[in-house]
Design a protein around this motif. Structure first.
Motif, PDB file in Angstrom:
ATOM      1  N   VAL A 237      38.783  34.825  36.245  1.00 30.71           N
ATOM      2  CA  VAL A 237      39.718  34.733  35.122  1.00 30.71           C
ATOM      3  C   VAL A 237      39.989  36.104  34.509  1.00 30.71           C
ATOM      4  N   ASN A 238      39.066  37.039  34.664  1.00 25.05           N
ATOM      5  CA  ASN A 238      39.273  38.352  34.059  1.00 25.05           C
ATOM      6  C   ASN A 238      40.496  39.057  34.635  1.00 25.05           C
ATOM      7  N   ASP A 239      40.748  38.882  35.939  1.00 25.64           N
ATOM      8  CA  ASP A 239      41.931  39.478  36.548  1.00 25.64           C
ATOM      9  C   ASP A 239      43.196  38.730  36.142  1.00 25.64           C
ATOM     10  N   LEU A 240      43.065  37.428  35.883  1.00 27.76           N
ATOM     11  CA  LEU A 240      44.203  36.673  35.349  1.00 27.76           C
ATOM     12  C   LEU A 240      44.573  37.187  33.966  1.00 27.76           C
ATOM     13  N   LEU A 241      43.561  37.394  33.126  1.00 31.02           N
ATOM     14  CA  LEU A 241      43.796  37.899  31.765  1.00 31.02           C
ATOM     15  C   LEU A 241      44.363  39.310  31.798  1.00 31.02           C
ATOM     16  N   LEU A 242      43.786  40.149  32.661  1.00 32.03           N
ATOM     17  CA  LEU A 242      44.266  41.529  32.786  1.00 32.03           C
ATOM     18  C   LEU A 242      45.744  41.554  33.134  1.00 32.03           C
TER      19      LEU A 242
ATOM     20  N   THR B 105      40.799  34.386  42.682  1.00 30.93           N
ATOM     21  CA  THR B 105      41.124  34.606  41.285  1.00 30.93           C
ATOM     22  C   THR B 105      41.377  33.288  40.564  1.00 30.93           C
ATOM     23  N   VAL B 106      41.998  32.345  41.263  1.00 29.69           N
ATOM     24  CA  VAL B 106      42.384  31.082  40.638  1.00 29.69           C
ATOM     25  C   VAL B 106      41.283  30.021  40.743  1.00 29.69           C
ATOM     26  N   ALA B 107      40.468  30.086  41.777  1.00 26.85           N
ATOM     27  CA  ALA B 107      39.463  29.048  42.011  1.00 26.85           C
ATOM     28  C   ALA B 107      38.082  29.390  41.468  1.00 26.85           C
TER      29      ALA B 107
END
Length: 516
Positions: free
Chosen positions: A156-161, A149-151
């Motif tokens: 980024v979509n799961d970070l935004l979610l 998710t981070v790399a």
């Protein structure tokens, strides 16, 4: 001679140093140490190039902003309606050049840190012990299963979610903290955040279930019935609006999203939940293409049994909180199994939001029982686990450096998957390593001769260069029957016509190539 009485020194009350006050400097430092390597990464050529470079002209024009809500992510026959993701890429496109790898990866690290802060705020309601909370937040910050998710930029979509979901629950807390009288502004904020979550990822449809879970656990259902009734109406409006926007964007593709076939596949793949539980418990053997067919079922079973045992051994556990964490995990995992893709891929980035529920369960394990485990031993054990986590991340991050390293990670874990063999072959050939790529193209063909483009790559990189024109022609004509709109097939056929001096054949397929 009288001796003077010895004067006793006044004992000063010395307050012991509370190291928990340094939790944020420690957390940020450990997170940066674990993930600093991502700032040196490039593109994996797996969605990131499509989303950033191939759509550069489109995203660089602000007049296309509202168009983002009218198309799918890849603007073709796909079922990914995620306009907020495309808004992110449009913003990033204006902040940095498409080849500015550093800036894109830095944005992921910043979003991850924001989520760490929001998770700390969210967990405070459920974890009373400050030191336990500190360790849990730190476990989330550098959990190796979240590396993807981070790399990986499309992660980024799961970070935004997660960001929008946690802001949503933060606003929900404000509503529940007020009197039973409805407060308009927070309720409208809830509606807006819920709509944004829907536009970020389809998982948002399950957010109302998570809301009910939170309300039931905190006992706020009856006391805020009026506000919740109003919110329910707004939720219904948001879902209808999202559905209409999505249907307009996806067109005919949308009709295939929710069918009996999809539901059947959902139940068939539910067993994959055990994979995510195992990865949360023991984040080893990490892979950019984790396939169910290549999973170690024995390891999955053993890891789950051990973890359950560690929870059961804690006689002072809060079963109600365990149930809350388990249901939370399931709510945010289940949407990932509504997929009609033929390959059963269990991407690790999907664990980002569900891991919050897992951490809540971990808080009730024997490790965090003050009656069983001494504080010193616990700190030593957790420090050891975190050190191992950092090692795992630093070893895994280079897999996301480029297309070759990315696909190599996948094929290492699943060497007999035809699709991964062809992906690795393409990555090698694109980096001018054609000789190294050929064995993977041929292996992909042997594993699955019906695989899209496998004949094209064998013809282009092996048969034509070695002047095996007849075999190449047969392969390419067979490929055109499967993929009639692939211009590369026609260009390769025109090349054969030119090399064999069959100029009519060359002109026929060159014209088809130009038309496409």
């Amino acid at each position: 001679m009288k001796q003077k009485p010895i004067q006793k020194k006044k004992q000063e009350n010395v307050t012991p140093f509370n190291w928990i006050t340094l939790k944020w400097p420690i957390t940020l430092l450990v997170t940066i140490i674990a993930y600093y390597k991502i700032l040196q990464l490039g593109y994996t050529n797996n969605d990131d190039v499509i989303l950033i470079i191939n759509q550069h002209n489109y995203l660089s024009d602000w007049s296309n902003f509202f168009e983002l809500f009218k198309h799918s992510v890849f603007q073709k026959n796909d079922t990914f309606y995620r306009p907020i993701l495309m808004v992110y890429f449009m913003l990033m496109n204006h902040l940095a050049e498409p080849d500015n790898f550093l800036f894109y990866h830095l944005s992921l690290l910043i979003l991850h840190i924001i989520n760490i802060i929001l998770i700390d705020s969210f967990l405070k309601k459920y974890i009373e012990n400050n030191e336990t909370l500190f360790w849990l937040v730190l476990l989330f910050a550098i959990h190796p299963a979240l590396t993807m998710t981070v790399a990986w930029i499309p992660g980024v979509n799961d970070l935004l979610l997660t960001t929008f979901c946690l802001l949503y629950f933060k606003m929900l807390d404000k509503i529940l903290g007020n009197s039973s009288r409805a407060n308009t502004l927070p309720i409208i904020s809830i509606f807006v955040l819920f709509f944004i979550v829907l536009l970020t990822k389809e998982t948002g449809l399950f957010l109302p279930f998570a809301t009910i879970l939170v309300l039931l656990y905190n006992g706020n259902l009856k006391s805020h019935i009026k506000s919740l009734g109003f919110i329910s109406v707004l939720f219904f409006i948001a879902i209808i609006a999202w559905y209409l926007l999505r249907k307009n964007a996806l067109g005919q593709t949308d009709s295939n999203t929710f069918t009996l076939h999809t539901i059947q596949i959902f139940f068939e793949r539910l067993v994959g939940i055990s994979f995510y539980f195992s990865k949360a418990i023991a984040p080893v053997n990490l892979c950019v293409w984790p396939l169910w067919e290549s999973a170690n079922y024995i390891f999955i079973l053993i890891s789950i049994i051990i973890f359950v045992t560690l929870v059961i051994l804690n006689k002072h556990r809060n079963n109600r909180l365990i149930f809350f964490g388990l249901v939370w995990m399931l709510i945010f995992l289940l949407p990932n199994f509504f997929s009609t893709t033929t390959t059963f891929v269990l991407h690790e980035h999907r664990l980002y939001m569900p891991l919050i529920g897992f951490l809540i369960i971990v808080s009730q394990s024997v490790f965090f029982s003050t009656q069983i485990v001494n504080n010193i031993y616990r700190r030593i054990l957790l420090a050891g686990i975190l050190s191992f986590f950092i090692y795992q991340i630093t070893e895994y991050v280079p897999s996301f450096n480029n297309a070759v390293s990315f696909n190599k990670s996948g094929i290492t874990r699943s060497p007999n998957n035809a699709y991964l063999n062809i992906c690795y072959g393409v990555a090698l050939s694109d980096s001018n390593q054609v000789a190294e790529a050929l064995p993977y193209f041929h292996k992909a063909y042997k594993l699955d001769s019906s695989l899209k483009n496998v004949r094209l790559y064998i013809a282009r990189y092996d048969l034509i260069p070695n002047k095996k024109y007849d075999s190449a022609k047969i392969f390419l004509l067979q490929e055109t029957l499967k993929t009639p709109n692939n211009a590369d097939n026609y260009y390769a056929l025109s090349t054969i016509g030119f090399e064999t001096k069959d100029y009519l054949f060359c002109e026929e397929y060159l014209e088809k190539y130009i038309q496409l």
